[in-house]
Design an enzyme around this catalytic site. Sequence first.
Site, PDB file in Angstrom:
ATOM      1  N   ASP A  85      42.215  34.254  45.278  1.00 54.86           N
ATOM      2  CA  ASP A  85      41.087  33.545  45.225  1.00 54.86           C
ATOM      3  C   ASP A  85      39.784  33.967  44.537  1.00 54.86           C
ATOM      4  O   ASP A  85      39.551  35.132  44.783  1.00 54.86           O
ATOM      5  CB  ASP A  85      40.866  33.135  46.557  1.00 54.86           C
ATOM      6  CG  ASP A  85      39.711  31.806  46.646  1.00 54.86           C
ATOM      7  OD1 ASP A  85      39.884  30.584  46.719  1.00 54.86           O
ATOM      8  OD2 ASP A  85      38.489  32.013  46.583  1.00 54.86           O
ATOM      9  N   HIS A 101      30.680  22.995  35.236  1.00 53.82           N
ATOM     10  CA  HIS A 101      31.983  22.945  35.320  1.00 53.82           C
ATOM     11  C   HIS A 101      32.865  23.664  34.133  1.00 53.82           C
ATOM     12  O   HIS A 101      34.109  24.102  34.262  1.00 53.82           O
ATOM     13  CB  HIS A 101      32.719  21.647  35.528  1.00 53.82           C
ATOM     14  CG  HIS A 101      32.242  20.955  36.796  1.00 53.82           C
ATOM     15  ND1 HIS A 101      32.688  21.734  38.149  1.00 53.82           N
ATOM     16  CD2 HIS A 101      31.129  19.930  37.205  1.00 53.82           C
ATOM     17  CE1 HIS A 101      32.026  20.958  39.128  1.00 53.82           C
ATOM     18  NE2 HIS A 101      31.210  19.701  38.545  1.00 53.82           N
ATOM     19  N   ASP A 153      35.849  26.156  34.605  1.00 53.02           N
ATOM     20  CA  ASP A 153      37.098  25.802  33.620  1.00 53.02           C
ATOM     21  C   ASP A 153      37.263  27.323  33.045  1.00 53.02           C
ATOM     22  O   ASP A 153      38.621  27.552  32.965  1.00 53.02           O
ATOM     23  CB  ASP A 153      37.152  24.750  32.978  1.00 53.02           C
ATOM     24  CG  ASP A 153      37.185  23.664  33.585  1.00 53.02           C
ATOM     25  OD1 ASP A 153      37.648  23.524  34.846  1.00 53.02           O
ATOM     26  OD2 ASP A 153      37.221  22.641  32.942  1.00 53.02           O
ATOM     27  N   ARG A 185      55.426  40.940  35.678  1.00 51.77           N
ATOM     28  CA  ARG A 185      56.594  41.119  34.912  1.00 51.77           C
ATOM     29  C   ARG A 185      57.073  39.730  34.684  1.00 51.77           C
ATOM     30  O   ARG A 185      56.880  38.869  35.264  1.00 51.77           O
ATOM     31  CB  ARG A 185      57.664  41.779  35.698  1.00 51.77           C
ATOM     32  CG  ARG A 185      57.360  43.090  36.287  1.00 51.77           C
ATOM     33  CD  ARG A 185      58.303  43.702  37.334  1.00 51.77           C
ATOM     34  NE  ARG A 185      58.290  42.857  38.515  1.00 51.77           N
ATOM     35  CZ  ARG A 185      59.116  42.866  39.526  1.00 51.77           C
ATOM     36  NH1 ARG A 185      60.014  43.649  39.663  1.00 51.77           N
ATOM     37  NH2 ARG A 185      59.002  42.034  40.443  1.00 51.77           N
ATOM     38  N   GLU A 218      40.521  26.888  42.895  1.00 51.67           N
ATOM     39  CA  GLU A 218      40.410  28.318  42.593  1.00 51.67           C
ATOM     40  C   GLU A 218      41.330  29.437  42.963  1.00 51.67           C
ATOM     41  O   GLU A 218      41.331  30.701  42.844  1.00 51.67           O
ATOM     42  CB  GLU A 218      39.015  28.840  42.630  1.00 51.67           C
ATOM     43  CG  GLU A 218      38.534  29.272  44.058  1.00 51.67           C
ATOM     44  CD  GLU A 218      38.114  27.912  44.643  1.00 51.67           C
ATOM     45  OE1 GLU A 218      37.533  27.969  45.718  1.00 51.67           O
ATOM     46  OE2 GLU A 218      38.386  26.745  44.231  1.00 51.67           O
ATOM     47  N   ARG A 234      46.023  46.325  40.964  1.00 49.47           N
ATOM     48  CA  ARG A 234      46.016  46.525  39.641  1.00 49.47           C
ATOM     49  C   ARG A 234      45.289  45.304  38.778  1.00 49.47           C
ATOM     50  O   ARG A 234      44.451  45.180  38.075  1.00 49.47           O
ATOM     51  CB  ARG A 234      47.302  46.853  38.834  1.00 49.47           C
ATOM     52  CG  ARG A 234      47.212  46.942  37.390  1.00 49.47           C
ATOM     53  CD  ARG A 234      48.335  47.450  36.700  1.00 49.47           C
ATOM     54  NE  ARG A 234      49.656  46.067  36.763  1.00 49.47           N
ATOM     55  CZ  ARG A 234      50.544  46.121  37.680  1.00 49.47           C
ATOM     56  NH1 ARG A 234      50.875  47.186  38.481  1.00 49.47           N
ATOM     57  NH2 ARG A 234      51.230  44.925  37.380  1.00 49.47           N
TER      58      ARG A 234
END
Length: 368
Positions: free
Chosen positions: A240, A253, A257, A272, A283, A303
Site C-alpha cells: 500500500d 489527483h 495517478d 519475474r 492505492e 527489494r
Amino acid sequence: MNTAMSSSSSSLSPEVLSPAAMRDNSEELFRKLLMGVSVMAGLTHLCFLLLFYKSGVTPLAMINVGSILCYVLTFSLLWHNHVVQAWMLIIFEVVGHAVLAVYFIGWESGFHFYIMLVPPVMVVSPLDNWRAKAPLVLGLVALYVGLDFFLRLATPVAVLDPSVINGLHYFNLITVLVLLIFLAGMYYRLVVQSEQELREMATTDPLTRLRNRRSVLDTSSFEAAKQRRDGRPMSFVLCDVDHFKAVNDTHGHEAGDDVLTSVARVLRTGVREVDHAARWGGEEFLLLLPETNVSGATLVANRLREAIEELRVSSKDGPLRVTMTFGVSALHPDESIDQAIARADKALYTGKHEGRNRVVMAAEDHAR
C-alpha cells in the site's frame, strides 16, 4: 487493509464490460471489416475499368471510374469514423453498379452475384437493430428476385462477344467467392482480435495496466491448485502506498495517478515473468509469487520497497518521494486464498502502525 479505497482519482477497471463498451467494440470491428471491403472493391473495379475500356463499353468504363471514386470516398469516411454513411454508400454502389451492368451487358455477365454479398454483411452489421436491418435485407432479396425475373432473359443494350461474356461470368463468380472467403476470414480474424482486446479490458486495470482484482484472484486459484498438487510454495505480497490521500489532497489527483502508474511500473519490472502484479484497489497492490516461500517473498518485497523509496515522481510542485508498506504471507495447504491474503493484509496493517515503509511477514508464517 483496504483503507482509502476511493482516494485515487481513477476507478478500478470494471470486472464485467458494459453493454456500451461491447457495442463500441463491435462497431469498431465492423469499421475495420468495411475498410478491407473498400480496398478489395476498389481494386476489383479498377480491373473492370480496364476491361470495359478495352472492350469498347464506354458507359460501363465510366461507371467504374465513379465506383473507384466511390470507394475512395468510402475509405475516407471510414477513416474518419463515419461508419453509417460509408456503409450506406457501399450498398448504393454495389446495388447500383450491379443493376446497371446487368442492364447494359446482360444477366450472363454475372454482375448480379455482387448483390448477394450485401445481405450477409448487413446481418452482421452492429449499426442498427433488426427492425432497421430486416427491411433492407428483404428489400435486397426482392430486388435480386426482380432482376432475375425481368433481366435474366432480356436482350442486353450492349452485345459483347460470347467469349467476353463467358469470361466475365466466371471472373465475377470467382471474385464473389473470393470476396466471401475474404470477408469470412477477415471477420473471423477481427473477432479473435476483438475477443483478445475484450479479455484484456476485462482483466486489466486501465490506469496502471496491471492485472485487476478479479484477474489475479482467478490466477491465484489456478496457481493454488498447482501448489496443492505439486507441493510447491506460493506467496502473496500485499502493499500500500504510504500517505496516498495526502498526495491527492496536496498535489491533486493527477499527481496521485502519476504516483500509482510509477509504482505499478516498479512492481511490474521488479518481479519475474512467472509472477503476477495486480492493482488490488485504490492505492493497494497485490503480488502473487508462485513457487516462492515466505522468506523469498520477503526478500522480493524488501527489494521492491527499496526501489520505490528511491523513486521520485515529477509533479507541478516538484519531485514527490514515495514509500510503500508491505505485508507478506504464504498460502498454507489447509487454508483458502482469501485467508492467505487476509493474513498479508493484517501484516500490512501492522506495518502501517509500526511506522510505514517496511516489510512485515504474517505472524503465522513468522512463527513457522
